[in-house]
Design an enzyme around this catalytic site. Structure first.
Site, PDB file in Angstrom:
ATOM      1  N   GLU A 127       0.829  -1.207   0.000  1.00 16.05           N
ATOM      2  CA  GLU A 127       0.000   0.000   0.000  1.00 16.05           C
ATOM      3  C   GLU A 127       0.861   1.253   0.000  1.00 16.05           C
ATOM      4  OE1 GLU A 127      -2.572   1.359  -0.599  1.00 16.05           O
ATOM      5  OE2 GLU A 127      -4.385   0.571   0.332  1.00 16.05           O
ATOM      6  N   ASP A 128       0.295   2.338  -0.502  1.00 17.01           N
ATOM      7  CA  ASP A 128       0.995   3.615  -0.431  1.00 17.01           C
ATOM      8  C   ASP A 128       0.806   4.259   0.938  1.00 17.01           C
ATOM      9  OD1 ASP A 128      -1.698   3.754  -1.274  1.00 17.01           O
ATOM     10  OD2 ASP A 128      -1.464   5.799  -1.990  1.00 17.01           O
ATOM     11  N   ASP A 147      -4.260   5.393   6.204  1.00 16.22           N
ATOM     12  CA  ASP A 147      -4.787   6.657   6.729  1.00 16.22           C
ATOM     13  C   ASP A 147      -5.686   6.316   7.920  1.00 16.22           C
ATOM     14  OD1 ASP A 147      -6.036   9.235   6.923  1.00 16.22           O
ATOM     15  OD2 ASP A 147      -5.621   9.605   4.820  1.00 16.22           O
ATOM     16  N   LYS A 207      -0.311   7.267   8.859  1.00 14.86           N
ATOM     17  CA  LYS A 207      -0.676   8.464   9.624  1.00 14.86           C
ATOM     18  C   LYS A 207      -1.201   8.008  10.983  1.00 14.86           C
ATOM     19  CE  LYS A 207      -2.273  11.681   6.003  1.00 14.86           C
ATOM     20  NZ  LYS A 207      -3.524  12.235   5.413  1.00 14.86           N
ATOM     21  N   PHE A 256      -2.846  16.579   4.403  1.00 15.22           N
ATOM     22  CA  PHE A 256      -3.223  16.024   3.109  1.00 15.22           C
ATOM     23  C   PHE A 256      -2.006  15.946   2.203  1.00 15.22           C
ATOM     24  CE2 PHE A 256      -5.262  15.433  -0.927  1.00 15.22           C
ATOM     25  CZ  PHE A 256      -6.212  14.511  -0.587  1.00 15.22           C
ATOM     26  N   VAL A 257      -1.565  14.722   1.918  1.00 10.19           N
ATOM     27  CA  VAL A 257      -0.353  14.547   1.138  1.00 10.19           C
ATOM     28  C   VAL A 257      -0.648  13.911  -0.221  1.00 10.19           C
ATOM     29  CG1 VAL A 257       1.202  14.436   3.124  1.00 10.19           C
ATOM     30  CG2 VAL A 257       0.160  12.332   2.263  1.00 10.19           C
ATOM     31  N   ARG A 267      -0.377  12.149  -8.804  1.00  8.19           N
ATOM     32  CA  ARG A 267       0.191  10.826  -8.536  1.00  8.19           C
ATOM     33  C   ARG A 267       1.607  10.691  -9.074  1.00  8.19           C
ATOM     34  NH1 ARG A 267      -4.050   7.382  -6.820  1.00  8.19           N
ATOM     35  NH2 ARG A 267      -6.069   7.750  -7.804  1.00  8.19           N
TER      36      ARG A 267
HETATM   37  C1  PRP Z   1      -6.160   5.706  -0.592  1.00  5.95           C
HETATM   38  C2  PRP Z   1      -4.813   5.067  -0.333  1.00  5.95           C
HETATM   39  C3  PRP Z   1      -5.171   3.842   0.465  1.00  5.95           C
HETATM   40  C4  PRP Z   1      -6.397   4.282   1.249  1.00  5.95           C
HETATM   41  C5  PRP Z   1      -6.005   4.607   2.650  1.00  5.95           C
HETATM   42  O1  PRP Z   1      -6.781   5.040  -1.672  1.00  5.95           O
HETATM   43  O2  PRP Z   1      -4.189   4.724  -1.558  1.00  5.95           O
HETATM   44  O3  PRP Z   1      -5.502   2.766  -0.388  1.00  5.95           O
HETATM   45  O4  PRP Z   1      -6.896   5.482   0.614  1.00  5.95           O
HETATM   46  O5  PRP Z   1      -7.090   5.186   3.343  1.00  5.95           O
HETATM   47  P1  PRP Z   1      -7.765   4.521   4.628  1.00  5.95           P
HETATM   48  O6  PRP Z   1      -6.661   3.969   5.481  1.00  5.95           O
HETATM   49  O7  PRP Z   1      -8.454   5.673   5.295  1.00  5.95           O
HETATM   50  O8  PRP Z   1      -8.717   3.487   4.174  1.00  5.95           O
HETATM   51  P2  PRP Z   1      -8.050   5.660  -2.412  1.00  5.95           P
HETATM   52  O9  PRP Z   1      -9.291   5.070  -1.843  1.00  5.95           O
HETATM   53  O10 PRP Z   1      -7.951   7.154  -2.407  1.00  5.95           O
HETATM   54  O11 PRP Z   1      -7.912   5.115  -3.889  1.00  5.95           O
HETATM   55  P3  PRP Z   1      -6.636   5.299  -4.854  1.00  5.95           P
HETATM   56  O12 PRP Z   1      -5.563   4.396  -4.335  1.00  5.95           O
HETATM   57  O13 PRP Z   1      -7.112   4.881  -6.188  1.00  5.95           O
HETATM   58  O14 PRP Z   1      -6.239   6.748  -4.797  1.00  5.95           O
HETATM   59 MG    MG Z   2      -6.945   8.276  -3.594  1.00  3.56          MG
HETATM   60 MN    MN Z   3      -5.431   3.350  -2.518  1.00  2.00          MN
END
Ligand code: PRP
Ligand code: MG
Ligand code: MN
Length: 186
Positions: free
Chosen positions: A101-102, A105, A133, A154-155, A167
């Protein structure tokens, strides 16, 4: 471009810091999974960059697959109810699986994903996230490898988006509040 740089308040992590940390984590993973051929599962779309860099850093035979998940409606961040948009093409049974995962949150996405994966018969299940975070996490998620703990701001960049933009930035940066109207989205 200069246009995008002007939307950024602060560079949190440089490309050098990111690649150094990913290399350190790769060494840990190599020792934990020595002799194995892990299945790396990237969570689309944010994990594309970290998946590309981590996988190329790992001195292990490995396979890669991808999950795409999304919220039901706009409630994702609060409800943790997630829908599979694209499932794995690879069977997890008997495999050493590493979710990549990136960012963690609130932790809701990953918590749901781990629950969903638990019945699939993996031999082992690990999680690597580049960013965490601590002040935003509402559920406790077991994380095996964490790149950096970051403040609850917000990053964007290195895979992370705002409205599907930013991205492709090579750094992780704090977005200026005026760009998203002062209220952090999602
Ligand atoms: C973002 C991020 C994680 C997730 C984390 O994805 O890449 O997958 O939110 O948030 P959380 O811990 O509050 O669940 P997003 O849903 O924005 O989709 P994306 O990866 O396509 O940007
Ligand atoms: Mg996203
Ligand atoms: Mn994601």
């Amino acid at each position: 471009t200069a246009d995008v740089q002007g939307d950024l308040e602060d560079i949190l992590l440089t490309p050098e810091q990111i690649s150094t940390r990913i290399a350190e984590i790769a060494r840990e993973i190599e020792s934990d999974l020595e002799g194995e051929t892990p299945l790396l599962v990237g969570v689309l779309r944010g994990a594309v960059m970290v998946m590309a860099d981590l996988s190329r850093e790992l001195r292990l035979p490995l396979e890669m697959d991808w999950m795409a998940v999304s919220s039901y409606g706009n409630d994702h961040k609060s409800s943790g109810v997630v829908k599979i948009l694209k499932d794995l093409d690879t069977a997890m049974e008997g495999r050493h699986v590493l979710i990549v995962e990136d960012i963690v949150d609130s932790g809701l996405t990953l918590s749901w994903l781990l629950e969903n994966f638990r019945s699939r018969g993996a031999q082992s299940l690990r999680v690597m996230t580049l960013l965490r975070k601590p002040d935003a996490m509402t559920v406790d998620v077991p994380l095996d490898y964490v790149g950096f703990d970051i403040p609850n701001k917000f990053v964007v960049g290195y895979g992370l988006d705002y409205a599907n933009r930013y991205r492709s930035l090579t750094s992780v940066a704090v977005l200026k509040p005026e760009v998203y109207g002062g209220n952090p989205p999602e």
